[in-house]
Design a protein around this motif. Structure first.
Motif, PDB file in Angstrom:
ATOM      1  N   MET A 134       0.865  -1.193   0.000  1.00  0.00           N
ATOM      2  CA  MET A 134       0.000   0.000   0.000  1.00  0.00           C
ATOM      3  C   MET A 134       0.895   1.235   0.000  1.00  0.00           C
ATOM      4  O   MET A 134       1.700   1.409   0.918  1.00  0.00           O
ATOM      5  N   THR A 137       2.095   7.211   1.518  1.00  0.00           N
ATOM      6  CA  THR A 137       3.024   8.220   2.043  1.00  0.00           C
ATOM      7  C   THR A 137       4.040   8.692   0.986  1.00  0.00           C
ATOM      8  O   THR A 137       4.527   7.893   0.195  1.00  0.00           O
ATOM      9  N   GLY A 142       2.561  12.816   4.917  1.00  0.00           N
ATOM     10  CA  GLY A 142       2.396  11.667   5.802  1.00  0.00           C
ATOM     11  C   GLY A 142       0.986  11.663   6.336  1.00  0.00           C
ATOM     12  O   GLY A 142       0.060  11.178   5.692  1.00  0.00           O
ATOM     13  N   SER A 143       0.819  12.266   7.521  1.00  0.00           N
ATOM     14  CA  SER A 143      -0.517  12.331   8.119  1.00  0.00           C
ATOM     15  C   SER A 143      -1.505  13.052   7.209  1.00  0.00           C
ATOM     16  O   SER A 143      -2.677  12.685   7.134  1.00  0.00           O
ATOM     17  N   ILE A 166       7.143   6.633  -0.282  1.00  0.00           N
ATOM     18  CA  ILE A 166       8.137   6.181   0.702  1.00  0.00           C
ATOM     19  C   ILE A 166       7.471   5.301   1.764  1.00  0.00           C
ATOM     20  O   ILE A 166       6.251   5.323   1.917  1.00  0.00           O
ATOM     21  N   TYR A 167       8.305   4.539   2.467  1.00  0.00           N
ATOM     22  CA  TYR A 167       7.828   3.667   3.562  1.00  0.00           C
ATOM     23  C   TYR A 167       6.732   2.701   3.127  1.00  0.00           C
ATOM     24  O   TYR A 167       5.737   2.543   3.821  1.00  0.00           O
ATOM     25  N   VAL A 168       6.935   2.064   1.998  1.00  0.00           N
ATOM     26  CA  VAL A 168       5.934   1.102   1.538  1.00  0.00           C
ATOM     27  C   VAL A 168       6.250  -0.265   2.156  1.00  0.00           C
ATOM     28  O   VAL A 168       7.263  -0.884   1.826  1.00  0.00           O
ATOM     29  N   THR A 169       5.390  -0.705   3.072  1.00  0.00           N
ATOM     30  CA  THR A 169       5.579  -2.013   3.707  1.00  0.00           C
ATOM     31  C   THR A 169       5.445  -3.114   2.662  1.00  0.00           C
ATOM     32  O   THR A 169       4.514  -3.087   1.855  1.00  0.00           O
ATOM     33  N   PHE A 380       1.928   3.925  11.865  1.00  0.00           N
ATOM     34  CA  PHE A 380       1.381   3.774  10.494  1.00  0.00           C
ATOM     35  C   PHE A 380      -0.132   3.532  10.499  1.00  0.00           C
ATOM     36  O   PHE A 380      -0.717   3.241  11.524  1.00  0.00           O
ATOM     37  N   THR A 383      -1.263   8.121  12.762  1.00  0.00           N
ATOM     38  CA  THR A 383      -0.600   8.165  14.076  1.00  0.00           C
ATOM     39  C   THR A 383      -1.622   8.296  15.215  1.00  0.00           C
ATOM     40  O   THR A 383      -2.812   8.549  14.983  1.00  0.00           O
ATOM     41  N   GLN A 385      -1.937  10.746  17.249  1.00  0.00           N
ATOM     42  CA  GLN A 385      -2.531  12.091  17.241  1.00  0.00           C
ATOM     43  C   GLN A 385      -3.631  12.201  16.182  1.00  0.00           C
ATOM     44  O   GLN A 385      -4.676  12.827  16.407  1.00  0.00           O
ATOM     45  N   ILE A 386      -3.378  11.582  15.030  1.00  0.00           N
ATOM     46  CA  ILE A 386      -4.376  11.651  13.945  1.00  0.00           C
ATOM     47  C   ILE A 386      -5.644  10.874  14.334  1.00  0.00           C
ATOM     48  O   ILE A 386      -6.772  11.317  14.063  1.00  0.00           O
ATOM     49  N   LYS A 404      -8.428  20.926  12.776  1.00  0.00           N
ATOM     50  CA  LYS A 404      -7.214  20.413  12.106  1.00  0.00           C
ATOM     51  C   LYS A 404      -6.159  19.993  13.115  1.00  0.00           C
ATOM     52  O   LYS A 404      -5.976  20.645  14.098  1.00  0.00           O
TER      53      LYS A 404
HETATM   54  C1  LIG Z   1       7.935   1.008   9.270  1.00  0.00           C
HETATM   55  C2  LIG Z   1       6.959   1.862   8.537  1.00  0.00           C
HETATM   56  C3  LIG Z   1       6.078   1.272   7.651  1.00  0.00           C
HETATM   57  C4  LIG Z   1       5.169   2.059   6.951  1.00  0.00           C
HETATM   58  N1  LIG Z   1       4.352   1.470   6.023  1.00  0.00           N
HETATM   59  C5  LIG Z   1       3.603   2.262   5.210  1.00  0.00           C
HETATM   60  C6  LIG Z   1       2.894   1.697   4.110  1.00  0.00           C
HETATM   61  O1  LIG Z   1       2.870   0.480   3.894  1.00  0.00           O
HETATM   62  N2  LIG Z   1       2.254   2.541   3.272  1.00  0.00           N
HETATM   63  C7  LIG Z   1       2.238   3.896   3.463  1.00  0.00           C
HETATM   64  O2  LIG Z   1       1.639   4.589   2.657  1.00  0.00           O
HETATM   65  N3  LIG Z   1       2.878   4.461   4.509  1.00  0.00           N
HETATM   66  C8  LIG Z   1       3.560   3.667   5.385  1.00  0.00           C
HETATM   67  N4  LIG Z   1       4.255   4.239   6.418  1.00  0.00           N
HETATM   68  C9  LIG Z   1       4.201   5.676   6.630  1.00  0.00           C
HETATM   69  C10 LIG Z   1       3.315   6.056   7.808  1.00  0.00           C
HETATM   70  O3  LIG Z   1       1.968   5.797   7.519  1.00  0.00           O
HETATM   71  C11 LIG Z   1       3.602   7.540   8.130  1.00  0.00           C
HETATM   72  O4  LIG Z   1       4.883   7.578   8.699  1.00  0.00           O
HETATM   73  C12 LIG Z   1       2.566   8.129   9.057  1.00  0.00           C
HETATM   74  O5  LIG Z   1       1.357   8.306   8.388  1.00  0.00           O
HETATM   75  C13 LIG Z   1       3.021   9.474   9.632  1.00  0.00           C
HETATM   76  O6  LIG Z   1       3.421  10.328   8.643  1.00  0.00           O
HETATM   77  P1  LIG Z   1       4.830  11.105   8.761  1.00  0.00           P
HETATM   78  O7  LIG Z   1       5.871  10.093   9.095  1.00  0.00           O
HETATM   79  O8  LIG Z   1       5.021  11.913   7.540  1.00  0.00           O
HETATM   80  O9  LIG Z   1       4.681  12.029  10.012  1.00  0.00           O
HETATM   81  P2  LIG Z   1       3.971  13.478  10.070  1.00  0.00           P
HETATM   82  O10 LIG Z   1       2.635  13.443   9.416  1.00  0.00           O
HETATM   83  O11 LIG Z   1       4.935  14.499   9.584  1.00  0.00           O
HETATM   84  O12 LIG Z   1       3.753  13.640  11.625  1.00  0.00           O
HETATM   85  C14 LIG Z   1       4.807  13.935  12.544  1.00  0.00           C
HETATM   86  C15 LIG Z   1       4.200  14.080  13.932  1.00  0.00           C
HETATM   87  O13 LIG Z   1       3.226  15.152  13.937  1.00  0.00           O
HETATM   88  C16 LIG Z   1       1.961  14.676  14.368  1.00  0.00           C
HETATM   89  N5  LIG Z   1       0.893  15.363  13.618  1.00  0.00           N
HETATM   90  C17 LIG Z   1       0.776  15.467  12.266  1.00  0.00           C
HETATM   91  N6  LIG Z   1      -0.348  16.167  11.971  1.00  0.00           N
HETATM   92  C18 LIG Z   1      -0.956  16.483  13.137  1.00  0.00           C
HETATM   93  C19 LIG Z   1      -2.162  17.169  13.486  1.00  0.00           C
HETATM   94  N7  LIG Z   1      -2.973  17.680  12.562  1.00  0.00           N
HETATM   95  N8  LIG Z   1      -2.445  17.306  14.807  1.00  0.00           N
HETATM   96  C20 LIG Z   1      -1.632  16.786  15.766  1.00  0.00           C
HETATM   97  N9  LIG Z   1      -0.490  16.123  15.494  1.00  0.00           N
HETATM   98  C21 LIG Z   1      -0.150  15.969  14.197  1.00  0.00           C
HETATM   99  C22 LIG Z   1       1.980  13.185  14.052  1.00  0.00           C
HETATM  100  O14 LIG Z   1       1.059  12.472  14.858  1.00  0.00           O
HETATM  101  C23 LIG Z   1       3.424  12.838  14.371  1.00  0.00           C
HETATM  102  O15 LIG Z   1       3.588  12.646  15.747  1.00  0.00           O
HETATM  103  C24 LIG Z   1       5.133   3.463   7.170  1.00  0.00           C
HETATM  104  C25 LIG Z   1       6.012   4.042   8.093  1.00  0.00           C
HETATM  105  C26 LIG Z   1       6.914   3.274   8.763  1.00  0.00           C
HETATM  106  C27 LIG Z   1       7.863   3.949   9.724  1.00  0.00           C
END
Ligand SMILES: Cc1cc2nc3c(=O)[nH]c(=O)nc-3n(C[C@H](O)[C@H](O)[C@H](O)COP(=O)(O)OP(=O)(O)OC[C@H]3O[C@@H](n4cnc5c(N)ncnc54)[C@H](O)[C@@H]3O)c2cc1C
Length: 404
Positions: A134, A137, A142-143, A166-169, A380, A383, A385-386, A404
């Protein structure tokens, strides 16, 4: 109406089988693949073949992440325990064995859940047996998944994809990736659609694999799409951009996958609790269920509190899956389950390391590994928070623009 808080009887044999597999096939290779990051756990091929066999015979309903389809044609209005409940119960048991290995199971990817959730009948048949990752990201997204920049442009009978995921499991090992891309950025989130892109399609390449804190048995890939062409029939669901419906179509996948991630956290936390109970008993700590926690030793009181938290996460997980089985809207409950289980998973596994002291921190036991593995389950698929944000929006009746 009385509430029955037991696991559904119907799926206890399935959960029992999954527990045996976890104990006899996953646990023995758990440390091996924690150390051998990026090496494919070849032992899983045999296990995947067994699960395929069970599914074909009908006995494996919901044996993995793929069993989450909501069958709208099913007119049976009776209350039922179906594939979603079966999936969370078996995933919980498999993750009692090893989360990273469960995530590496062939043909049980999160992309398979997306296909099961939004594909039409023809697509479901065409992509049967395909192992799908999937890819949502991106480097800048991300979020905030509504901000996706990967584009899909219709050219004749094909969509042309451009962007970086990125981060595609399972991104390196899977047969295909479900890619979220926008048909038209100016139309906002409604224009985001998902596309099945088979591996080996020209213009698609795995760029690198990540080194991680935990779930090292699972590969996590960066994938680049450069003028990557897929047949237009690979767009999942409807190609219409319905601005009124907004993001609902794509987001529906999460209602099915978040309970599964909750199940992973519940299973991993249970592993830590079971081992810690044994270690505490060996150390002479008695956990007494007939006396208030405050009258017991600090270790026993902590253990009781962790078990209560675990039970809350477990029940929320069952509720969210049961609602999906019964075609009830479950976005709120799916996020509540994921938020509670994600947090409890991390808290419990780390607290078990603390309670077990040096044994907890050393590699002689798997406690330290479970503390590392569980953290991702609070990140993943949205998060902590989300999930809280989604719960708040639903409870307060506010839109994503208002809160938001
Ligand atoms: C091992 C691993 C496997 C993964 N597998 C997949 C996968 O298969 N497919 C895929 O698509 N993605 C995957 N991901 C990505 C994962 O879904 C994202 O890392 C996640 O959605 C968070 O996005 P970000 O890392 O960009 O963090 P950010 O969105 O930048 O968030 C950083 C911090 O800010 C907080 N934050 C962000 N927005 C808000 C808000 N509005 N209010 C309060 N707090 C907020 C977050 O909770 C977090 O603590 C994977 C990640 C990892 C590490």
């Amino acid at each position: 109406m009385a509430i029955n808080l037991d696991d559904p009887k119907k799926f206890r044999p399935l959960a029992g089988q999954a527990h045996q597999v976890a104990m006899n096939m996953l646990r023995p290779i758990s440390r091996k693949y924690d150390r051998a990051e990026h090496e494919y756990p070849k032992e899983l091929d045999m296990l995947a073949a067994m699960i395929d066999g069970l599914s074909e015979s009908g006995a494996g309903e919901g044996a993995g992440a793929a069993g989450v389809r909501r069958d709208e044609s099913d007119q049976d209005t009776g209350v039922k325990n179906g594939a979603n409940l079966a999936s969370v119960m078996s995933i919980q048991e498999m993750c009692w064995g090893d989360v990273g290995l469960l995530l590496s199971m062939p043909r049980q990817g999160l992309g398979n859940s997306a296909i099961a959730s939004v594909a039409d009948d023809e697509q479901l048949k065409r992509f049967e047996g395909v192992w799908a990752g999937m890819a949502i990201t991106e480097p800048g997204t991300g979020s905030d998944s509504a901000n996706i920049k990967t584009t899909a442009t219709l050219d004749g009978d094909e969509y042309v994809l451009n962007g970086e995921k990125i981060y595609v499991t399972s991104g390196d090992r899977c047969d295909a990736v479900v890619v979220w891309a926008t048909l038209d950025r100016s139309l906002g989130r409604a224009a985001i659609k998902s596309f099945v892109v088979p591996k080996g399609t020209p213009g698609m390449r795995v760029d690198r694999l990540e080194h991680k804190l935990g779930i090292k048995a699972s590969d996590t890939a960066t994938i680049i799409f450069e003028d990557c062409r897929v047949p237009k029939e690979n767009l999942l669901g409807s190609p219409e951009v319905d601005v009124k419906q907004g993001f609902a179509g794509a987001m529906a996948t999460f209602d099915n996958t978040r309970p599964l991630v909750a199940a992973m956290a519940v299973g991993c936390a249970k592993a830590a609790l079971d081992l810690t109970r044994e270690l505490l008993e060996q150390a002479g700590v008695v956990v007494d269920y007939d006396r208030p926690a405050v009258t017991q030793s600090a270790a026993a009181a902590k253990f009781l509190q962790m078990e209560a938290d675990w039970e809350a996460a477990h029940l929320l997980m069952l509720q969210a899956a049961w609602m999906a089985d019964n075609r009830k809207p479950n976005s709120l409950e799916a996020s509540m389950a994921k938020a509670k289980a994600g947090r409890v998973g991390s808290d419990i596994t780390l607290s078990c390391v603390e309670l077990a002291g040096s044994v907890g921190y050393s590699e002689t036991e798997l406690l330290e590994k479970w503390a590392r593995d569980s953290k991702i389950l609070d990140i993943f698929e949205g998060t902590q928070q989300i999930q809280q944000l989604i719960v708040a929006r639903r409870v307060l009746g506010l839109s994503s623009t208002a809160l938001k």
